[in-house]
Design a protein around this motif. Structure first.
Motif, PDB file in Angstrom:
ATOM      1  N   GLY A 156      16.828   1.146  59.522  1.00  0.00           N
ATOM      2  CA  GLY A 156      16.163   0.248  58.598  1.00  0.00           C
ATOM      3  C   GLY A 156      15.425   1.018  57.528  1.00  0.00           C
ATOM      4  N   SER A 157      14.709   0.284  56.694  1.00  0.00           N
ATOM      5  CA  SER A 157      13.922   0.899  55.629  1.00  0.00           C
ATOM      6  C   SER A 157      12.565   0.199  55.547  1.00  0.00           C
ATOM      7  CB  SER A 157      14.658   0.783  54.283  1.00  0.00           C
ATOM      8  OG  SER A 157      14.746  -0.574  53.891  1.00  0.00           O
ATOM      9  N   GLY A 158      11.660   0.775  54.777  1.00  0.00           N
ATOM     10  CA  GLY A 158      10.318   0.200  54.650  1.00  0.00           C
ATOM     11  C   GLY A 158       9.581   0.260  55.969  1.00  0.00           C
ATOM     12  N   LEU A 159       9.106  -0.875  56.462  1.00  0.00           N
ATOM     13  CA  LEU A 159       8.390  -0.914  57.737  1.00  0.00           C
ATOM     14  C   LEU A 159       9.318  -0.645  58.921  1.00  0.00           C
ATOM     15  CD1 LEU A 159       5.931  -3.913  57.267  1.00  0.00           C
ATOM     16  CD2 LEU A 159       5.438  -1.470  57.168  1.00  0.00           C
ATOM     17  N   PHE A 160      10.621  -0.579  58.676  1.00  0.00           N
ATOM     18  CA  PHE A 160      11.583  -0.364  59.752  1.00  0.00           C
ATOM     19  C   PHE A 160      12.235   1.020  59.719  1.00  0.00           C
ATOM     20  CE2 PHE A 160      11.690  -5.053  59.120  1.00  0.00           C
ATOM     21  CZ  PHE A 160      11.058  -5.371  60.302  1.00  0.00           C
ATOM     22  N   ARG A 161      11.568   1.997  59.109  1.00  0.00           N
ATOM     23  CA  ARG A 161      12.089   3.367  59.187  1.00  0.00           C
ATOM     24  C   ARG A 161      12.139   3.771  60.654  1.00  0.00           C
ATOM     25  NH1 ARG A 161       8.038   5.359  54.658  1.00  0.00           N
ATOM     26  NH2 ARG A 161       9.194   4.674  52.831  1.00  0.00           N
ATOM     27  N   PHE A 162      13.183   4.457  61.032  1.00  0.00           N
ATOM     28  CA  PHE A 162      13.417   4.906  62.419  1.00  0.00           C
ATOM     29  C   PHE A 162      13.662   3.738  63.372  1.00  0.00           C
ATOM     30  CE2 PHE A 162      10.696   8.294  60.631  1.00  0.00           C
ATOM     31  CZ  PHE A 162      11.572   9.364  60.751  1.00  0.00           C
ATOM     32  N   ALA A 163      14.000   2.560  62.863  1.00  0.00           N
ATOM     33  CA  ALA A 163      14.221   1.393  63.726  1.00  0.00           C
ATOM     34  C   ALA A 163      15.455   1.580  64.597  1.00  0.00           C
ATOM     35  CB  ALA A 163      14.376   0.127  62.882  1.00  0.00           C
ATOM     36  N   ARG A 164      15.387   0.982  65.774  1.00  0.00           N
ATOM     37  CA  ARG A 164      16.532   0.919  66.676  1.00  0.00           C
ATOM     38  C   ARG A 164      16.343  -0.284  67.574  1.00  0.00           C
ATOM     39  NH1 ARG A 164      12.879   3.998  69.004  1.00  0.00           N
ATOM     40  NH2 ARG A 164      12.799   4.289  71.252  1.00  0.00           N
ATOM     41  N   GLY A 165      17.452  -0.839  68.050  1.00  0.00           N
ATOM     42  CA  GLY A 165      17.348  -2.001  68.907  1.00  0.00           C
ATOM     43  C   GLY A 165      18.671  -2.724  68.999  1.00  0.00           C
ATOM     44  N   TYR A 166      18.579  -4.039  69.223  1.00  0.00           N
ATOM     45  CA  TYR A 166      19.807  -4.821  69.316  1.00  0.00           C
ATOM     46  C   TYR A 166      19.562  -6.225  68.768  1.00  0.00           C
ATOM     47  CZ  TYR A 166      17.897  -6.978  73.578  1.00  0.00           C
ATOM     48  OH  TYR A 166      17.110  -7.648  74.473  1.00  0.00           O
ATOM     49  N   ALA A 167      20.672  -6.855  68.381  1.00  0.00           N
ATOM     50  CA  ALA A 167      20.638  -8.221  67.850  1.00  0.00           C
ATOM     51  C   ALA A 167      21.565  -9.081  68.690  1.00  0.00           C
ATOM     52  CB  ALA A 167      21.103  -8.227  66.395  1.00  0.00           C
ATOM     53  N   LEU A 168      21.122 -10.291  68.981  1.00  0.00           N
ATOM     54  CA  LEU A 168      21.946 -11.275  69.679  1.00  0.00           C
ATOM     55  C   LEU A 168      22.255 -12.403  68.704  1.00  0.00           C
ATOM     56  CD1 LEU A 168      20.029 -11.451  73.074  1.00  0.00           C
ATOM     57  CD2 LEU A 168      22.107 -10.161  72.548  1.00  0.00           C
ATOM     58  N   ALA A 169      23.527 -12.734  68.572  1.00  0.00           N
ATOM     59  CA  ALA A 169      23.964 -13.787  67.657  1.00  0.00           C
ATOM     60  C   ALA A 169      24.586 -14.919  68.463  1.00  0.00           C
ATOM     61  CB  ALA A 169      24.977 -13.240  66.664  1.00  0.00           C
ATOM     62  N   THR A 170      24.153 -16.158  68.173  1.00  0.00           N
ATOM     63  CA  THR A 170      24.672 -17.347  68.839  1.00  0.00           C
ATOM     64  C   THR A 170      25.094 -18.346  67.767  1.00  0.00           C
ATOM     65  OG1 THR A 170      23.057 -16.992  70.597  1.00  0.00           O
ATOM     66  CG2 THR A 170      24.151 -19.126  70.555  1.00  0.00           C
ATOM     67  N   THR A 171      26.305 -18.868  67.878  1.00  0.00           N
ATOM     68  CA  THR A 171      26.769 -19.854  66.899  1.00  0.00           C
ATOM     69  C   THR A 171      26.011 -21.156  67.111  1.00  0.00           C
ATOM     70  OG1 THR A 171      28.947 -18.846  66.851  1.00  0.00           O
ATOM     71  CG2 THR A 171      28.772 -21.094  66.008  1.00  0.00           C
ATOM     72  N   HIS A 172      25.322 -21.596  66.068  1.00  0.00           N
ATOM     73  CA  HIS A 172      24.610 -22.870  66.100  1.00  0.00           C
ATOM     74  C   HIS A 172      25.540 -23.999  65.640  1.00  0.00           C
ATOM     75  CE1 HIS A 172      21.192 -25.605  65.915  1.00  0.00           C
ATOM     76  NE2 HIS A 172      21.629 -25.968  64.722  1.00  0.00           N
ATOM     77  N   GLU A 173      26.329 -23.684  64.598  1.00  0.00           N
ATOM     78  CA  GLU A 173      27.252 -24.680  64.036  1.00  0.00           C
ATOM     79  C   GLU A 173      28.405 -23.951  63.364  1.00  0.00           C
ATOM     80  OE1 GLU A 173      26.827 -27.806  60.447  1.00  0.00           O
ATOM     81  OE2 GLU A 173      25.236 -27.915  61.953  1.00  0.00           O
ATOM     82  N   LEU A 174      29.624 -24.478  63.542  1.00  0.00           N
ATOM     83  CA  LEU A 174      30.805 -23.894  62.908  1.00  0.00           C
ATOM     84  C   LEU A 174      31.718 -25.025  62.462  1.00  0.00           C
ATOM     85  CD1 LEU A 174      32.730 -21.532  62.188  1.00  0.00           C
ATOM     86  CD2 LEU A 174      33.544 -21.631  64.561  1.00  0.00           C
ATOM     87  N   ASN A 175      32.050 -25.042  61.168  1.00  0.00           N
ATOM     88  CA  ASN A 175      32.973 -26.021  60.612  1.00  0.00           C
ATOM     89  C   ASN A 175      34.336 -25.350  60.492  1.00  0.00           C
ATOM     90  OD1 ASN A 175      34.551 -27.605  58.818  1.00  0.00           O
ATOM     91  ND2 ASN A 175      32.699 -28.523  57.959  1.00  0.00           N
ATOM     92  N   MET A 176      35.268 -25.704  61.369  1.00  0.00           N
ATOM     93  CA  MET A 176      36.582 -25.060  61.392  1.00  0.00           C
ATOM     94  C   MET A 176      37.399 -25.343  60.125  1.00  0.00           C
ATOM     95  SD  MET A 176      36.570 -23.252  64.052  1.00  0.00           S
ATOM     96  CE  MET A 176      38.226 -22.799  64.475  1.00  0.00           C
ATOM     97  N   LYS A 177      37.117 -26.459  59.434  1.00  0.00           N
ATOM     98  CA  LYS A 177      37.843 -26.799  58.202  1.00  0.00           C
ATOM     99  C   LYS A 177      37.429 -25.901  57.045  1.00  0.00           C
ATOM    100  CE  LYS A 177      39.592 -31.415  57.489  1.00  0.00           C
ATOM    101  NZ  LYS A 177      39.303 -32.774  57.102  1.00  0.00           N
ATOM    102  N   THR A 178      36.118 -25.722  56.858  1.00  0.00           N
ATOM    103  CA  THR A 178      35.605 -24.980  55.702  1.00  0.00           C
ATOM    104  C   THR A 178      35.317 -23.508  56.011  1.00  0.00           C
ATOM    105  OG1 THR A 178      33.306 -25.502  56.204  1.00  0.00           O
ATOM    106  CG2 THR A 178      34.517 -27.062  54.796  1.00  0.00           C
ATOM    107  N   GLY A 179      35.120 -23.194  57.275  1.00  0.00           N
ATOM    108  CA  GLY A 179      34.726 -21.837  57.650  1.00  0.00           C
ATOM    109  C   GLY A 179      33.226 -21.611  57.587  1.00  0.00           C
ATOM    110  N   ASP A 180      32.473 -22.620  57.148  1.00  0.00           N
ATOM    111  CA  ASP A 180      31.014 -22.488  57.079  1.00  0.00           C
ATOM    112  C   ASP A 180      30.435 -22.359  58.488  1.00  0.00           C
ATOM    113  OD1 ASP A 180      31.417 -22.880  54.397  1.00  0.00           O
ATOM    114  OD2 ASP A 180      30.416 -24.825  54.299  1.00  0.00           O
ATOM    115  N   ALA A 181      29.428 -21.499  58.622  1.00  0.00           N
ATOM    116  CA  ALA A 181      28.833 -21.286  59.936  1.00  0.00           C
ATOM    117  C   ALA A 181      27.332 -21.069  59.809  1.00  0.00           C
ATOM    118  CB  ALA A 181      29.464 -20.077  60.615  1.00  0.00           C
ATOM    119  N   ILE A 182      26.618 -21.518  60.830  1.00  0.00           N
ATOM    120  CA  ILE A 182      25.185 -21.235  60.965  1.00  0.00           C
ATOM    121  C   ILE A 182      25.043 -20.474  62.279  1.00  0.00           C
ATOM    122  CG2 ILE A 182      22.869 -22.188  61.182  1.00  0.00           C
ATOM    123  CD1 ILE A 182      23.984 -24.734  59.758  1.00  0.00           C
TER     124      ILE A 182
END
Length: 192
Positions: A156-182
Motif C-alpha cells: 500500500g501507500s500513505g498510511l498503508f506503507r508496509f501493509a500486508r494482509g488478506y481480503a475476502l470478497a463475497t458476491t452481494h448481487e450479480l446480474n448475469m444479463k448485464t455483467g454488473d456486480a456488487i
C-alpha cells in the motif's frame, strides 16, 4: 628499470585501494538498517475495512470496460479477455450510499479449464484519515463459483506503507444479463 618497478608497485597499490574503497562504499549504500522512529513507523496495528465494490459494465457510463476481447469464441472460460475498471467503493450495497474510495485496476480470464480471473487492483481511499492512501491486491479470483474469495493484500501507500494482509470478497448481487456486480469486501490489514 629499478625506478619503473617501485612506480609500478605504487600505481598497483593505489588502484587496489581505490577499488576496495569503491566496493565498500557500494555495499554500504545498497542496503542498511534504518531507524523506525526516524521513518515515522510506530507500533504495527491490525485494521478491518468493510465496503462494497460496484462493477458496472452496462449503461451509458460503465465503470468497467473490456479492453481485450477473448482471442476466440470457442473458449467456455473466455480465456484471454481483460477488463479495466475504475469502480466506486461504498459503505453500503446501494450505489447511492457514501463513497469511501475507488477500486482501480484490471481483471482478466487466466484459466483455460475453469473460470478464474487474475485480479490486479488498488483500493484508493478518499475518506477520513485514509484519504490519499491505497491498498494493493493481486491474486486469483474463481468468481461466483466460490461463495467467498480470498486475495492477498500485497502492499500500500500513505498510511498503508508496509501493509500486508488478506481480503475476502463475497458476491452481494450479480446480474448475469448485464455483467454488473456488487461485491462486498472485508480486508484485514497489518500496517503502521
Amino acid at each position: 628499470m629499478a625506478r619503473i618497478l617501485p612506480a609500478f608497485i605504487v600505481f598497483f597499490l593505489l588502484c587496489s585501494f581505490s577499488a576496495t574503497s569503491v566496493s565498500a562504499g557500494e555495499e554500504q549504500g545498497f542496503g542498511r538498517p534504518l531507524d523506525r522512529k526516524k521513518h515515522k513507523l510506530k507500533k504495527e496495528k491490525l485494521s478491518h475495512f468493510n465496503f462494497f465494490f460496484h462493477d458496472i459494465q452496462s449503461g451509458r457510463n460503465p465503470t468497467a470496460v473490456q479492453i481485450v476481447p477473448p482471442p476466440s469464441n470457442t473458449s467456455k472460460t473466455f480465456f484471454g479477455f481483460v477488463n479495466m475498471f475504475d469502480n466506486p467503493l461504498t459503505l453500503g450495497p446501494e450505489l447511492s450510499s457514501k463513497t469511501v474510495g475507488k477500486a482501480q485496476g484490471f481483471y482478466g480470464s487466466a484459466s483455460q479449464e475453469e473460470f478464474a480471473l487474475l485480479m490486479v487492483m488498488n483500493f484508493a481511499f478518499i475518506e477520513g484519515k485514509y484519504n490519499g492512501s491505497t491498498l494493493s491486491i493481486l491474486g486469483r479470483n474463481p468468481g461466483a463459483t466460490s461463495r467467498v474469495r480470498e486475495f492477498p493484500v500485497i502492499g500500500g501507500s500513505g498510511l498503508f506503507r508496509f501493509a500486508r494482509g488478506y481480503a475476502l470478497a463475497t458476491t452481494h448481487e450479480l446480474n448475469m444479463k448485464t455483467g454488473d456486480a456488487i461485491i462486498e469486501y472485508n480486508l484485514y490489514v497489518f500496517h503502521y
